[in-house]
Design an enzyme around this catalytic site. Sequence first.
Site, PDB file in Angstrom:
ATOM      1  CG  HIS A 144      -2.169  -0.941   0.960  1.00 49.01           C
ATOM      2  ND1 HIS A 144      -2.196  -2.106   1.449  1.00 49.01           N
ATOM      3  CD2 HIS A 144      -3.233  -0.769   0.278  1.00 49.01           C
ATOM      4  CE1 HIS A 144      -3.333  -2.816   1.063  1.00 49.01           C
ATOM      5  NE2 HIS A 144      -3.918  -2.154   0.268  1.00 49.01           N
TER       6      HIS A 144
ATOM      7  CG  HIS B  95      -1.832   0.279  -4.166  1.00 49.50           C
ATOM      8  ND1 HIS B  95      -2.662  -0.879  -4.791  1.00 49.50           N
ATOM      9  CD2 HIS B  95      -3.093   0.814  -3.170  1.00 49.50           C
ATOM     10  CE1 HIS B  95      -4.098  -0.613  -4.396  1.00 49.50           C
ATOM     11  NE2 HIS B  95      -4.119   0.151  -3.561  1.00 49.50           N
TER      12      HIS B  95
ATOM     13  CG  ASP C  42      -5.205   2.568  -0.178  1.00 45.78           C
ATOM     14  OD1 ASP C  42      -5.085   1.515  -1.000  1.00 45.78           O
ATOM     15  OD2 ASP C  42      -6.055   2.461   0.867  1.00 45.78           O
TER      16      ASP C  42
ATOM     17  CG  ASP D 186      -8.244  -0.453  -3.953  1.00 48.22           C
ATOM     18  OD1 ASP D 186      -8.881  -0.405  -2.890  1.00 48.22           O
ATOM     19  OD2 ASP D 186      -7.104  -0.325  -4.067  1.00 48.22           O
TER      20      ASP D 186
HETATM   21  C1  LIG Z   1     -10.254  -2.955  -1.572  1.00 43.52           C
HETATM   22  O1  LIG Z   1      -9.650  -3.027  -0.348  1.00 43.52           O
HETATM   23  C2  LIG Z   1      -8.398  -3.820   0.065  1.00 43.52           C
HETATM   24  C3  LIG Z   1      -7.904  -3.761   1.048  1.00 43.52           C
HETATM   25  C4  LIG Z   1      -6.774  -4.409   1.322  1.00 43.52           C
HETATM   26  C5  LIG Z   1      -6.343  -5.284   0.408  1.00 43.52           C
HETATM   27 CL1  LIG Z   1      -4.904  -6.081   0.872  1.00 43.52          CL
HETATM   28  C6  LIG Z   1      -6.891  -5.508  -0.949  1.00 43.52           C
HETATM   29  C7  LIG Z   1      -6.367  -6.581  -1.603  1.00 43.52           C
HETATM   30  N1  LIG Z   1      -5.950  -6.251  -3.080  1.00 43.52           N
HETATM   31  N2  LIG Z   1      -5.658  -6.887  -3.579  1.00 43.52           N
HETATM   32  C8  LIG Z   1      -5.498  -8.358  -2.964  1.00 43.52           C
HETATM   33  C9  LIG Z   1      -5.171  -9.432  -2.942  1.00 43.52           C
HETATM   34  C10 LIG Z   1      -4.648  -9.898  -4.268  1.00 43.52           C
HETATM   35  N3  LIG Z   1      -5.457 -10.317  -2.213  1.00 43.52           N
HETATM   36  C11 LIG Z   1      -6.178 -10.200  -0.856  1.00 43.52           C
HETATM   37  C12 LIG Z   1      -6.533 -11.197  -0.134  1.00 43.52           C
HETATM   38  C13 LIG Z   1      -7.150 -10.675   1.107  1.00 43.52           C
HETATM   39  C14 LIG Z   1      -7.774  -9.494   1.328  1.00 43.52           C
HETATM   40  C15 LIG Z   1      -8.539  -9.373   2.560  1.00 43.52           C
HETATM   41  O2  LIG Z   1      -8.634  -8.191   2.967  1.00 43.52           O
HETATM   42  N4  LIG Z   1      -9.326 -10.081   2.947  1.00 43.52           N
HETATM   43  C16 LIG Z   1     -10.194 -10.041   4.108  1.00 43.52           C
HETATM   44  C17 LIG Z   1     -11.616  -9.201   3.527  1.00 43.52           C
HETATM   45  C18 LIG Z   1     -11.965 -10.232   2.008  1.00 43.52           C
HETATM   46  C19 LIG Z   1     -12.695  -9.550   4.483  1.00 43.52           C
HETATM   47  C20 LIG Z   1      -7.325  -8.343   0.304  1.00 43.52           C
HETATM   48  C21 LIG Z   1      -6.553  -8.891  -0.637  1.00 43.52           C
HETATM   49  N5  LIG Z   1      -6.242  -7.784  -1.725  1.00 43.52           N
HETATM   50  C22 LIG Z   1      -7.974  -4.622  -1.011  1.00 43.52           C
HETATM   51 MG   LIG Z   2      -7.585   0.833   0.842  1.00 39.65          MG
HETATM   52 ZN   LIG Z   3      -6.066   0.711  -2.383  1.00 43.45          ZN
END
Ligand SMILES: COc1ccc(Cl)c(-c2nnc3c(C)nc4ccc(C(=O)NCC(C)C)cc4n23)c1
Ligand SMILES: [Mg+2]
Ligand SMILES: [Zn+2]
Length: 317
Positions: free
Chosen positions: A81, A85, A122, A208
Amino acid sequence: KVSPDDVQSLSQCDIPHPRMLDADFIQFSYAPRSLHEDKTLLGCLSMFEDLNFISRWRIRRDSLARFVLMVKKGYRNPPYHNWMHAYTVAQFCYQLIKNLKLEESLDDIELFALFVSCLCHDIDHRGTNNSFQNASKSVLAALYSSEGSVLEDYQQVLDLMRDIVLATDLAHHFKILKQLREMAERGYDKSSLKDRKNLLCLLMTSCDLSDQTRPWDNTKKVAALIYKEFFSQGDMEKSKGLQPIDMMDRERAQIPALQIGFLDHVALPVYKLLGMMFEPAHEVADRVNDNKNHWEKISNLIKLKRGGSQVRMTFEE
Ligand SMILES: COc1ccc(Cl)c(-c2nnc3c(C)nc4ccc(C(=O)NCC(C)C)cc4n23)c1
Ligand SMILES: [Mg+2]
Ligand SMILES: [Zn+2]
C-alpha cells in the site's frame, strides 16, 4: 512540504502523450508497474492531460505539479500500500475511462473525482481514515489555487471523493453488492442517481483490485508484496501475544488457496459485473480468471509434492 525545485521542473516539463511512455499504455494487458517509479509523476501529468482534465478544470501547471508531488509524499512505504499501488490504481482508471468510454455514462466531474480518488485513496495507509480526510483536504487545496478556481466545483469534488474513497473499504463493497448485481442485471441507468453512485463505487473497487487483471507475472509479484505486508502485521500481533488470522500468519497461510478464494469470491465477481455493463470489460474478467487458474495449477502441484510447504513464495510456473 514539497521542494520548490521539484514543483518548478514538474510545472515546466513538456507533458508526453501516454503512448510515448509505453506503446501499450492504454491496453488492459499492459502492466503499469513496468513504468519506473521515477517516471510515474510524469505518467500522472500525461493522464491528466490526455483525459483533458487540465483544460476542462483550468488546472494551473504549478498547482497540478504541487498536487501530484504532495499525494506521492503522502504515501508511506509498506510493501504493497505505497505510491506505486496508488499510481497503478489510477492508471487502470485511465484505461477504464478510455476503453469503456465512461464519458457516455458519467459526468465530467464524476470521472475527475474518480481519477483523483484513485491517486489519493490509500494516502497514509494504516487504516487511519481520518488522516486521509485531512490529507486529502490539504492536497486538494493545492489543486485549486485560491484565485479563479470555481469553489463550488471544489466542494462537489470533495463530496464525491469522500463517497468514492469510503467505497474502497471492502466491507462497503459487500454491503452494496446486491444493488450492484441488480443494476448490472437490469442495465445501467445513467439518469438514476443511485446507479451513478453505485457505478462509481464498482469502478473504484475495480481499480483498487486491478493488479489482479494483469498478466500472471504481475499477479505473482503483487501477491508477494501483499503477503509480505500481511505477515509483518501478523508478526506484530504475535509480538503482542495475539494470534493473527491465518491470512496474516506466515506459519499457517496457504497463499495459493487464499488467493483462489479471494479471486473467486471478491475480485472475479467485481469484473464480471463490470463486463455485464461494458462489453470491453469482458477481457479484464477473463484475465482474472486466467490468474485464478494459474493459482489452481500451483495449488495442485504443491498437493502433489507430499507435505510441500505452502508458504514458499517461489512458485513453479
Ligand atoms: C479493496 O480494499 C482492499 C484492502 C486491502 C487489500 Cl490487501 C486489498 C487487496 N488488494 N489485492 C488483494 C489481493 C490480491 N488479495 C487479498 C487477499 C485478502 C484480502 C482481504 O482483505 N481479505 C479480507 C476481506 C475479504 C474480508 C485483500 C486482498 N487484496 C483490497
Ligand atoms: Mg484501501
Ligand atoms: Zn488501495
